[in-house]
Design an enzyme around this catalytic site. Structure first.
Site, PDB file in Angstrom:
ATOM      1  N   ASP A  66      29.516   5.844 -28.445  1.00 60.59           N
ATOM      2  CA  ASP A  66      29.011   5.175 -29.643  1.00 60.59           C
ATOM      3  C   ASP A  66      30.125   4.406 -30.340  1.00 60.59           C
ATOM      4  O   ASP A  66      31.311   4.546 -29.994  1.00 60.59           O
ATOM      5  CB  ASP A  66      28.379   6.195 -30.606  1.00 60.59           C
ATOM      6  N   ASN A 135      24.214  18.654 -37.843  1.00 57.39           N
ATOM      7  CA  ASN A 135      22.747  18.523 -37.854  1.00 57.39           C
ATOM      8  C   ASN A 135      22.173  18.436 -36.444  1.00 57.39           C
ATOM      9  O   ASN A 135      21.007  18.096 -36.269  1.00 57.39           O
ATOM     10  CB  ASN A 135      22.319  17.307 -38.691  1.00 57.39           C
ATOM     11  N   HIS A 137      23.226  16.382 -33.976  1.00 58.12           N
ATOM     12  CA  HIS A 137      23.259  15.084 -33.303  1.00 58.12           C
ATOM     13  C   HIS A 137      24.263  15.086 -32.151  1.00 58.12           C
ATOM     14  O   HIS A 137      25.251  15.826 -32.168  1.00 58.12           O
ATOM     15  CB  HIS A 137      23.504  13.924 -34.284  1.00 58.12           C
ATOM     16  N   GLU A 142      20.757  10.754 -34.504  1.00 56.95           N
ATOM     17  CA  GLU A 142      20.434  11.647 -35.614  1.00 56.95           C
ATOM     18  C   GLU A 142      19.075  12.329 -35.382  1.00 56.95           C
ATOM     19  O   GLU A 142      18.283  11.873 -34.545  1.00 56.95           O
ATOM     20  CB  GLU A 142      20.382  10.837 -36.917  1.00 56.95           C
TER      21      GLU A 142
HETATM   22  C1  GLP Z   1      30.386  12.267 -34.803  1.00 58.84           C
HETATM   23  C2  GLP Z   1      30.260  11.604 -33.416  1.00 58.84           C
HETATM   24  C3  GLP Z   1      29.820  12.581 -32.381  1.00 58.84           C
HETATM   25  C4  GLP Z   1      30.541  13.882 -32.634  1.00 58.84           C
HETATM   26  C5  GLP Z   1      30.046  14.511 -33.879  1.00 58.84           C
HETATM   27  C6  GLP Z   1      30.815  15.736 -34.315  1.00 58.84           C
HETATM   28  O1  GLP Z   1      29.739  11.646 -35.821  1.00 58.84           O
HETATM   29  N1  GLP Z   1      29.452  10.440 -33.333  1.00 58.84           N
HETATM   30  O2  GLP Z   1      30.076  12.068 -31.076  1.00 58.84           O
HETATM   31  O3  GLP Z   1      30.297  14.779 -31.572  1.00 58.84           O
HETATM   32  O4  GLP Z   1      29.900  13.576 -34.908  1.00 58.84           O
HETATM   33  O5  GLP Z   1      32.052  15.376 -34.799  1.00 58.84           O
HETATM   34  P1  GLP Z   1      33.261  16.404 -34.909  1.00 58.84           P
HETATM   35  O6  GLP Z   1      33.638  16.755 -33.522  1.00 58.84           O
HETATM   36  O7  GLP Z   1      34.335  15.651 -35.620  1.00 58.84           O
HETATM   37  O8  GLP Z   1      32.753  17.568 -35.663  1.00 58.84           O
END
Ligand code: GLP
Length: 259
Positions: A66, A135, A137, A142
């Site tokens: 992404d 959440n 995702h 989302e």
């Molecule tokens: C982000 C990314 C995801 C990631 C998630 C968790 O927004 N788009 O790819 O896995 O949220 O992030 P983190 O690993 O910093 O908790």
């Protein structure tokens, strides 16, 4: 799906790095990379394996999950830049073979289609690394995302923007829009490897692994995939009801089975 419980976050990172190393040694030519904080210790361990154990990334194509809309690849918090800074700059992966959606494209819908097409043409991704949002995702899909979705333009929830504000100067600077691989796009990878550590991920991990398959928990789509490894530390595993079974599986893992 195999759920692998490790005592701590370092052990989880080493396990995921080991899976990626094994895949590369076995000839995988396409990797799926994720940004966010969860995979960073995996990338550090891959860099260590490159420097000290000769793990090579030449000839591999990498696709990002992404990207934020509006951030050029040179922006410190663009996912293209995060992956470059945290991994690509330190290994022999050709930067021109690292593919990301362009968040500054003039036609974002067209850019999403271009990325999806490039990924499909080069794929399937051999190993896709995933983190998970609180959440549920994955990528930036989302809750409510279609389980059949492909790469497209999406709007972040304010909760996700708040979570990610720590990387920016504040929530106001976190872009509201993103281009993300869809859930079906992610599901096309041959092996999905999700890493989650820390108590704040426990609820999402339990929902994804043991809850119903639902668009309200996008990571629950992992249950529909034939080859998934979920690597968690004790804290992220805390709400899993089947913990005793996962530990039993680990104790009795057939020799040479791998992940
Ligand atoms: C982000 C990314 C995801 C990631 C998630 C968790 O927004 N788009 O790819 O896995 O949220 O992030 P983190 O690993 O910093 O908790």
């Amino acid at each position: 799906m195999e759920v692998v419980l490790l005592p701590d976050a370092d052990g989880a990172a080493r396990t995921v790095a080991g899976i990626i190393e094994r895949a590369i040694v076995d000839g995988v030519k396409t990797l799926g990379l994720a940004a966010g904080s969860s995979p960073l210790s995996v990338y550090r361990d891959l860099i260590r394996r490159h420097r000290h154990q000769g793990l090579g990334f030449a000839g591999i194509d990498a696709f990002l999950l992404d990207e934020y809309v509006g951030l050029p690849p040179s922006h410190p918090q663009s996912y293209a830049q995060v992956i470059r800074r945290e991994l690509v700059d330190h290994i022999d992966l050709d930067p021109t073979r690292v593919h990301a959606p362009q968040g500054t494209a003039s036609d974002l819908q067209q850019e999403a289609r271009r990325f999806e097409h490039a990924l499909t043409a080069a794929g399937p991704v051999g190993v896709q690394i995933l983190g998970i949002g609180v959440n549920g995702h994955i990528g930036f899909n989302e809750p409510g995302s279609s389980l059949a979705s492909r790469t497209r333009l999406k709007t972040l929830t304010d909760d996700t923007r708040r979570d990610n504000a720590r990387f920016f100067g504040g929530i106001d600077q976190v872009p509201r829009h993103v281009i993300t691989q869809g859930l079906a796009t992610i599901g096309a990878a041959s092996h999905l490897v999700l890493i989650a550590t820390g108590p704040h991920k426990a609820h999402a991990v339990a929902a994804a692994v043991e809850g119903p398959v639902t668009a309200q928990c996008p990571a629950s789509i992992l249950q529909l995939h034939p080859h998934v490894t979920v690597v968690v530390d004790e804290l992220a595993a805390a709400r899993l009801e089947q913990q005793p079974y996962y530990r039993y599986i680990a104790r009795h893992k057939p020799a040479g089975q791998g992940y």
